[in-house]
Motif scaffolding. Structure first.
Motif, PDB file in Angstrom:
ATOM      1  N   CYS A 203      -4.136  25.194  36.666  1.00 41.48           N
ATOM      2  CA  CYS A 203      -3.982  25.198  37.905  1.00 41.48           C
ATOM      3  C   CYS A 203      -4.223  26.424  38.763  1.00 41.48           C
ATOM      4  O   CYS A 203      -4.259  26.380  39.863  1.00 41.48           O
ATOM      5  CB  CYS A 203      -2.826  24.669  38.564  1.00 41.48           C
ATOM      6  SG  CYS A 203      -2.783  22.727  37.837  1.00 41.48           S
TER       7      CYS A 203
ATOM      8  N   SER B 268       2.584  23.186  45.379  1.00 38.87           N
ATOM      9  CA  SER B 268       1.734  24.476  45.324  1.00 38.87           C
ATOM     10  C   SER B 268       0.692  25.043  44.146  1.00 38.87           C
ATOM     11  O   SER B 268       0.044  25.833  43.925  1.00 38.87           O
ATOM     12  CB  SER B 268       2.836  25.817  45.197  1.00 38.87           C
ATOM     13  OG  SER B 268       3.476  25.821  44.231  1.00 38.87           O
ATOM     14  N   LEU B 269       1.025  24.213  43.044  1.00 38.83           N
ATOM     15  CA  LEU B 269       0.135  24.338  41.878  1.00 38.83           C
ATOM     16  C   LEU B 269      -0.978  22.995  42.011  1.00 38.83           C
ATOM     17  O   LEU B 269      -2.025  23.549  41.823  1.00 38.83           O
ATOM     18  CB  LEU B 269       0.979  23.989  40.392  1.00 38.83           C
ATOM     19  CG  LEU B 269       1.862  25.077  40.017  1.00 38.83           C
ATOM     20  CD1 LEU B 269       2.523  24.825  38.703  1.00 38.83           C
ATOM     21  CD2 LEU B 269       1.075  26.471  40.091  1.00 38.83           C
ATOM     22  N   LEU B 270      -0.509  21.781  42.493  1.00 38.57           N
ATOM     23  CA  LEU B 270      -1.687  20.868  42.538  1.00 38.57           C
ATOM     24  C   LEU B 270      -2.395  20.752  43.614  1.00 38.57           C
ATOM     25  O   LEU B 270      -3.262  19.879  43.724  1.00 38.57           O
ATOM     26  CB  LEU B 270      -0.800  19.705  42.321  1.00 38.57           C
ATOM     27  CG  LEU B 270      -0.094  19.403  40.950  1.00 38.57           C
ATOM     28  CD1 LEU B 270       0.881  18.249  41.068  1.00 38.57           C
ATOM     29  CD2 LEU B 270      -1.002  19.126  39.832  1.00 38.57           C
TER      30      LEU B 270
ATOM     31  N   GLY C 141       7.238  23.277  44.499  1.00 40.88           N
ATOM     32  CA  GLY C 141       6.693  23.917  43.410  1.00 40.88           C
ATOM     33  C   GLY C 141       5.529  23.099  42.969  1.00 40.88           C
ATOM     34  O   GLY C 141       4.432  23.446  42.471  1.00 40.88           O
ATOM     35  N   LEU C 142       5.654  21.920  42.791  1.00 38.79           N
ATOM     36  CA  LEU C 142       4.674  21.070  42.159  1.00 38.79           C
ATOM     37  C   LEU C 142       3.422  21.142  43.025  1.00 38.79           C
ATOM     38  O   LEU C 142       2.185  21.347  42.631  1.00 38.79           O
ATOM     39  CB  LEU C 142       5.010  19.709  42.061  1.00 38.79           C
ATOM     40  CG  LEU C 142       5.978  19.255  40.857  1.00 38.79           C
ATOM     41  CD1 LEU C 142       6.516  17.790  40.821  1.00 38.79           C
ATOM     42  CD2 LEU C 142       5.001  19.513  39.424  1.00 38.79           C
TER      43      LEU C 142
ATOM     44  N   THR D  82      -7.989  18.366  43.654  1.00 37.10           N
ATOM     45  CA  THR D  82      -7.006  19.151  43.234  1.00 37.10           C
ATOM     46  C   THR D  82      -7.559  20.244  42.529  1.00 37.10           C
ATOM     47  O   THR D  82      -8.510  20.317  41.740  1.00 37.10           O
ATOM     48  CB  THR D  82      -5.890  18.450  42.431  1.00 37.10           C
ATOM     49  OG1 THR D  82      -5.042  19.375  41.893  1.00 37.10           O
ATOM     50  CG2 THR D  82      -6.527  17.680  41.161  1.00 37.10           C
ATOM     51  N   PRO D  83      -6.990  21.446  42.565  1.00 38.68           N
ATOM     52  CA  PRO D  83      -7.445  22.699  42.198  1.00 38.68           C
ATOM     53  C   PRO D  83      -7.195  22.703  40.498  1.00 38.68           C
ATOM     54  O   PRO D  83      -7.853  23.610  39.887  1.00 38.68           O
ATOM     55  CB  PRO D  83      -6.711  23.906  42.801  1.00 38.68           C
ATOM     56  CG  PRO D  83      -5.584  23.301  43.507  1.00 38.68           C
ATOM     57  CD  PRO D  83      -6.143  21.833  43.697  1.00 38.68           C
ATOM     58  N   CYS D  84      -6.683  21.710  40.282  1.00 43.59           N
ATOM     59  CA  CYS D  84      -6.418  21.788  38.729  1.00 43.59           C
ATOM     60  C   CYS D  84      -7.356  21.203  37.851  1.00 43.59           C
ATOM     61  O   CYS D  84      -7.343  21.090  36.691  1.00 43.59           O
ATOM     62  CB  CYS D  84      -5.137  21.027  38.361  1.00 43.59           C
ATOM     63  SG  CYS D  84      -3.664  21.693  39.205  1.00 43.59           S
TER      64      CYS D  84
ATOM     65  N   VAL E 135       8.769  27.929  41.299  1.00 40.96           N
ATOM     66  CA  VAL E 135       7.531  27.879  41.220  1.00 40.96           C
ATOM     67  C   VAL E 135       6.683  28.180  42.867  1.00 40.96           C
ATOM     68  O   VAL E 135       5.803  28.917  42.846  1.00 40.96           O
ATOM     69  CB  VAL E 135       6.754  26.736  40.945  1.00 40.96           C
ATOM     70  CG1 VAL E 135       5.062  26.386  40.985  1.00 40.96           C
ATOM     71  CG2 VAL E 135       6.976  26.305  39.319  1.00 40.96           C
ATOM     72  N   PHE E 136       6.993  27.485  43.712  1.00 40.10           N
ATOM     73  CA  PHE E 136       6.522  27.872  45.260  1.00 40.10           C
ATOM     74  C   PHE E 136       6.584  29.332  45.628  1.00 40.10           C
ATOM     75  O   PHE E 136       5.562  29.937  45.819  1.00 40.10           O
ATOM     76  CB  PHE E 136       7.282  27.032  46.266  1.00 40.10           C
ATOM     77  CG  PHE E 136       6.719  26.995  47.480  1.00 40.10           C
ATOM     78  CD1 PHE E 136       5.383  26.878  47.713  1.00 40.10           C
ATOM     79  CD2 PHE E 136       7.411  27.564  48.592  1.00 40.10           C
ATOM     80  CE1 PHE E 136       4.884  26.991  49.073  1.00 40.10           C
ATOM     81  CE2 PHE E 136       6.981  27.679  49.905  1.00 40.10           C
ATOM     82  CZ  PHE E 136       5.742  27.313  49.874  1.00 40.10           C
TER      83      PHE E 136
ATOM     84  N   PHE F   9      11.459  23.181  38.928  1.00 43.49           N
ATOM     85  CA  PHE F   9      10.246  23.811  39.532  1.00 43.49           C
ATOM     86  C   PHE F   9      10.699  24.520  40.776  1.00 43.49           C
ATOM     87  O   PHE F   9       9.605  25.076  41.388  1.00 43.49           O
ATOM     88  CB  PHE F   9       9.229  22.798  39.717  1.00 43.49           C
ATOM     89  CG  PHE F   9       8.032  22.728  38.866  1.00 43.49           C
ATOM     90  CD1 PHE F   9       8.321  22.489  37.701  1.00 43.49           C
ATOM     91  CD2 PHE F   9       6.751  22.847  39.433  1.00 43.49           C
ATOM     92  CE1 PHE F   9       7.354  22.246  36.927  1.00 43.49           C
ATOM     93  CE2 PHE F   9       5.746  22.628  38.386  1.00 43.49           C
ATOM     94  CZ  PHE F   9       6.035  22.384  36.955  1.00 43.49           C
TER      95      PHE F   9
END
Lengths: 450, 450
Positions: A326, B256-258, B253-254, B324-326, A308-309, A305
């Motif tokens: 997301c 920034s998505l979650l 990374g995680l 969470t935005p997901c 991703v950031f 990952f």
């Protein structure tokens, strides 16, 4: 699903000291303490292929697809079995029971999985097995006990749902230690079931291992919601040496938020179409090439990952792929593949390190996480081969999710049960019977999951 | 940020064999091959506390807040330094340079971090250091070489951005091996800087370790985007024995998505307010209690994120927390804490196993992932203590992110540099100078990240 199942035939009660196949055995205090069970004749047992009722030909071509969990036919077993077994884990509940063939020629071991969350579906199913298709409602415990009918249960749910199962089914529930059941189940599969254990490679996704009698010591890596690693030195000598909290539950949980997949199979299907290089930072992304001096290839994953950031707002989803829900601009296919790799690789590395620390050559991977999925087995196998420089071997099982349930099922077997024992083999100085007495496993140091 | 920085004073070129502090040393072929550098006098070096220009009192109360990365004052160093050093990783670029004090009383080592993604900001900053505040545009390489001005670079970006840096700054770039720089930097911090290395515990978040001369062997666990684990047996004897792709990049990374966090500091701040039990499956969630037989407490994390998949639609976000935005009904605070724990615990476990395999007692954690964050250090320390049953010790550094950059900075130092050597100590039979010759490190087996 529950409406189509065949009822469990419970026609007779056979006590521990009953004669079977011309052999007798002495009763024991342990046996008298608990309701009776029957001996299961596993001679000639084989895994039922979907389109074949006959044993697989030994010259059959190698399978190229992922293996399915199949029922196990017991062509020589003719009496009914008075118990069913269930292994209730954090995410999945696995059930094993015996059903006789309608034509009277033996029967088979059946395997079913439910989501633990839907515990009532599991109870409906078990109720039908125990009390018949129409369900006679809660029945008298004493009557079932007289009939020798009971449920073997293991896994955390055996404790958490004990009262609920007992009340609903009206039968006695015998709880068995989870780790002991895993070992008993795995030993059974290794030693008794042909074409059950296999090694995986891209070239040969199912290279069956020969049944072995000198199976100890080995490392069992059981991957369910979490991961347990158990060093097994003998049938009654095991130790939980470690584990990890990064298991199936982690992957399922992350992907249920990061993708639109509604089931683990959908997640695996997404992963098959993904390219992890779109979300993972590879060595080549950092160096512009490999880091040859220490053997890191450009394609090595440096950071799961890791892209991703910093690409959160800049990257685009490839045509034919689906953006993550997301709001990031990453494809759920790529996300799925990355995380499947990461969890599998991580477990493989920790398993290797544990095996190395404990001087174990053979590593068996069990648990519902694997599901015969090629990418998963490939990642686990690769990790073991890579880290051990080919000195350790990863093995998989076609019934990988049912070690605990089968172990619980077998815990109610008399001694001297099993193929080799049935054939009257002298086991002195060799593998002892894998059917252990409850509570006899040696426990050593204590360790936690993660 | 770049507009407020003091220009690097480059007033003189001091060749390798120049006299300094009354001592002389013999030139070597290696020294003649490369442009000159200066000796840095680190006697009395100390870390600058934000509100104090004086050395910290030795009887000062224990810090209870997370440590910040501070500049290092060199009160006795009076000459200018002709180079700056940069370590360009996958996510972050770290820069180290010397600046003289305006009042002429020594100077200090400065530490700055940029995001690798914004490489141009880094180059602006370096350009100002090298070419002055107003920027004279690309300058002649030969002129800078005559002035003895050059840049030491390490990390993957030293290769990936080599041409770009060279063209922009107009100076020679000397690239140094990343692993060697990490070791040189860590050895410097361990042996030369007081109150740099510390052990962490809840009761005492910064228990400084005494400077040691018998530092080998040790394990360095460097956590950046990914994780490298390096066994160091001596100043020129090291081996990258392993690593993991589950590092800072994975967490950033995680999350920034979650979550809605835009920076790592925001993520850490979320984690501080979260409760991982809302998303993680604990042993108690599976068993209804602990699994005492093998020592698993009810509060042990059985499965990271193990509650997410099955509660995706049913759970509610606690008051005061942010969903969470997901689209899942989980709080980003809880998600952050769970994943911070998971990544830290996992690294801690693998580090322990590697240390165990290689018989290493001391484990130093470096890299930009840690950032002096208490939860992170607590998880890493706990993992080492737990798995080793207290037999191994985790150490942290206040300049944890700058091992590579400081190492690159020091690679241009002459031999016999450093506090103890400055004092004329006889090092025979003791720790050799940590300033290694380039390319002399012994490399053994090759392993990959994940």
């Amino acid at each position: 699903m529950a409406s189509t199942l065949p009822p469990l035939v419970v026609t007779s009660v056979i006590s521990e000291d009953a004669e079977h196949e011309g052999r007798t055995r002495k009763n024991t205090f342990e046996n008298l303490e608990r309701p009776g069970s029957v001996r299961i004749d596993v001679r000639g047992a084989f895994i039922v292929d979907e389109d074949a009722g006959s044993p697989p030909r030994t010259d059959s071509p190698q399978r190229t697809s992922a293996p399915d969990t199949k029922d196990i036919r017991l062509p020589h077993h003719k009496t009914a079995v008075s118990h069913i077994a269930v292994d209730i884990g954090g995410s999945l509940a696995k059930i094993v029971y015996f059903s006789r063939d309608p034509n009277g020629e033996g029967g088979k071991l059946n395997f079913k999985t439910f989501e633990t969350e839907h515990i009532d579906d599991l109870l409906d199913f078990m109720d039908r097995l125990v009390n018949g298709e129409k369900g006679s409602g809660p029945t008298d415990l004493e009557r079932h006990a007289q009939e020798g009918l009971y449920v073997m249960a293991t896994g955390g749910g055996a404790y958490k749902f004990y009262d609920k199962i007992r009340a609903r089914l009206g039968v006695e529930i015998y709880r068995e230690d989870e780790m002991e059941c895993l070992i008993v189940g795995l030993d059974f599969f290794i030693t008794e079931i042909p074409e059950e254990v296999f090694a995986y490679s891209d070239e040969n996704p199912m290279e069956f291992a020969d049944a072995r009698t000198d199976i100890y010591p080995y490392l069992l890596v059981n991957i369910g919601s979490g991961v347990s690693m158990i060093k097994v030195s003998g049938p009654q000598d095991f130790e939980r040496i470690g584990g990890s909290s990064l298991g199936g539950g982690t992957l399922w949980g992350l992907l249920s938020l990061l993708t639109s997949a509604k089931s683990f199979d959908e997640m695996l299907s997404l992963a098959e179409r993904g390219d992890n290089a779109n979300v993972d930072m590879l060595v080549g992304d950092i160096y512009g090439s490999g880091y040859g001096r220490i053997g890191l290839k450009a394609t090595t994953i440096a950071s799961t990952f890791g892209k991703v950031f910093k690409q959160q707002k800049s990257s685009q989803v490839e045509e034919g792929k689906t953006p993550t829900p997301c709001g990031g601009h990453f494809a759920e296919e790529d996300i799925s593949r990355s995380l499947l790799y990461a969890v599998s690789n991580n477990i493989g590395q920790i398993a290797y390190l544990q095996a190395q620390n404990h001087n174990l050559e053979h590593i068996y991977f069990g648990g519902s996480f694997i599901r015969g999925h090629r990418q998963t087995m490939n990642a686990l196998s690769y990790a073991i081969r890579f880290w051990s420089k080919g000195r350790k071997q990863a093995y998989f099982l076609r019934h990988e999710g049912y070690l605990g349930a089968v172990g619980a099922f077998l815990r109610r077997q008399p001694r001297n049960w099993g193929r080799r024992n049935s054939a009257g083999e002298d086991m002195r100085g060799r593998r002892p019977s894998f059917t252990t007495e409850p509570g006899r496993g040696r426990r050593k140091s204590m360790v936690i999951s993660g």
